[in-house]
Design a protein around this motif. Structure first.
Motif, PDB file in Angstrom:
ATOM      1  N   ARG A  72       0.838  -1.202   0.000  1.00 45.43           N
ATOM      2  CA  ARG A  72       0.000   0.000   0.000  1.00 45.43           C
ATOM      3  C   ARG A  72       0.877   1.258   0.000  1.00 45.43           C
ATOM      4  O   ARG A  72       0.592   2.218  -0.716  1.00 45.43           O
ATOM      5  N   GLY A  73       1.930   1.257   0.786  1.00 49.42           N
ATOM      6  CA  GLY A  73       2.840   2.401   0.819  1.00 49.42           C
ATOM      7  C   GLY A  73       3.473   2.655  -0.536  1.00 49.42           C
ATOM      8  O   GLY A  73       3.585   3.810  -0.979  1.00 49.42           O
ATOM      9  N   LEU A  74       3.872   1.588  -1.229  1.00 53.14           N
ATOM     10  CA  LEU A  74       4.452   1.722  -2.572  1.00 53.14           C
ATOM     11  C   LEU A  74       3.416   2.285  -3.548  1.00 53.14           C
ATOM     12  O   LEU A  74       3.734   3.163  -4.351  1.00 53.14           O
ATOM     13  N   SER A  75       2.185   1.785  -3.465  1.00 55.62           N
ATOM     14  CA  SER A  75       1.145   2.265  -4.383  1.00 55.62           C
ATOM     15  C   SER A  75       0.791   3.729  -4.131  1.00 55.62           C
ATOM     16  O   SER A  75       0.367   4.433  -5.047  1.00 55.62           O
ATOM     17  N   ALA A  81      11.374   5.400   4.041  1.00 56.29           N
ATOM     18  CA  ALA A  81      11.419   5.391   5.511  1.00 56.29           C
ATOM     19  C   ALA A  81      10.027   5.188   6.104  1.00 56.29           C
ATOM     20  O   ALA A  81       9.855   4.420   7.061  1.00 56.29           O
ATOM     21  N   ASP A  82       9.020   5.861   5.547  1.00 60.20           N
ATOM     22  CA  ASP A  82       7.657   5.720   6.059  1.00 60.20           C
ATOM     23  C   ASP A  82       7.107   4.322   5.794  1.00 60.20           C
ATOM     24  O   ASP A  82       6.421   3.740   6.638  1.00 60.20           O
ATOM     25  N   ILE A  83       7.408   3.788   4.630  1.00 61.56           N
ATOM     26  CA  ILE A  83       6.957   2.434   4.300  1.00 61.56           C
ATOM     27  C   ILE A  83       7.609   1.425   5.233  1.00 61.56           C
ATOM     28  O   ILE A  83       6.948   0.542   5.791  1.00 61.56           O
ATOM     29  N   SER A  84       8.906   1.571   5.433  1.00 61.82           N
ATOM     30  CA  SER A  84       9.637   0.655   6.296  1.00 61.82           C
ATOM     31  C   SER A  84       9.123   0.700   7.731  1.00 61.82           C
ATOM     32  O   SER A  84       8.959  -0.339   8.380  1.00 61.82           O
ATOM     33  N   LYS A  85       8.857   1.898   8.227  1.00 64.98           N
ATOM     34  CA  LYS A  85       8.367   2.036   9.606  1.00 64.98           C
ATOM     35  C   LYS A  85       7.043   1.307   9.782  1.00 64.98           C
ATOM     36  O   LYS A  85       6.837   0.598  10.773  1.00 64.98           O
TER      37      LYS A  85
END
Length: 192
Positions: A72-75, A81-85
């Motif tokens: 979802r973060g990638l889309s 950093a936000d996706i990883s967190k």
């Protein structure tokens, strides 16, 4: 003169959340989790609406949610950093409870008070877990506010949203005390 519960007051004056990244196994069993959920469900619910529900997320579900958060973060085009967190919040967890705010129609209880009730449930659950001897932390983050994540990952309906994820487990280290608010700076006494 009221009869004080000094043990409860001492707990509240010294309570400290445990960082989710320091929580590990064992986690509460379903039988051990039930009193924690029961305590949370005793929160003020403004007119007996019960504008919240619980989703207990065990390890396989948390691993799946980590993948959903990453996709979802990638889309959404979020930064790495936000996706990883968000991914790590779920991937490293062993048990979490999603407190889901369920907006209910009411002529007496405005939506904001239902939101406050869901927040009270989060704090009550956090405190009940800590009082039971577990480490616990209340987390949110972008995924907890993203409709795509909520609907895909948790199957929430359009009138539902996450008030918080309460992570519960065995603490591996006790965090240091942190600065607390200056009570005099945030308190106004009105006498007339």
């Amino acid at each position: 003169m009221p009869a004080p519960n000094q043990a409860a007051m001492d707990f509240l004056l010294s309570r400290r959340s445990r960082p989710a990244k320091t929580l590990t196994t064992p986690v509460p069993s379903r039988a051990e989790l039930k009193p924690i959920l029961t305590a949370a469900a005793r929160s003020p619910d403004h007119g007996k609406l019960e504008p919240w529900r619980f989703i207990v997320l065990e390890r396989p579900a948390l691993k799946r949610l980590a993948e959903v958060a990453e996709a979802r973060g990638l889309s959404l085009g979020l930064n790495e950093a936000d996706i990883s967190k968000a991914r790590v919040q779920f991937a490293s967890a062993h048990l979490a409870v999603a407190v889901v705010e369920v907006a209910k129609p009411s002529d007496k209880i405005p939506p904001i008070e239902q939101t406050y009730s869901a927040g009270a449930v989060c704090l009550a659950m956090l405190n009940a877990a800590l009082a039971s001897g577990w480490g616990a932390n209340w987390l949110s983050g972008w995924a907890s506010h993203d409709r795509g994540f909520l609907e895909t990952g948790l199957g929430l309906d359009t009138h539902e949203r996450v008030a918080g994820f309460i992570h519960i487990g065995t603490e591996t280290s006790q965090p240091p005390e942190r600065p607390r608010p200056d009570l005099d700076a945030i308190t106004t006494w009105v006498c007339e």
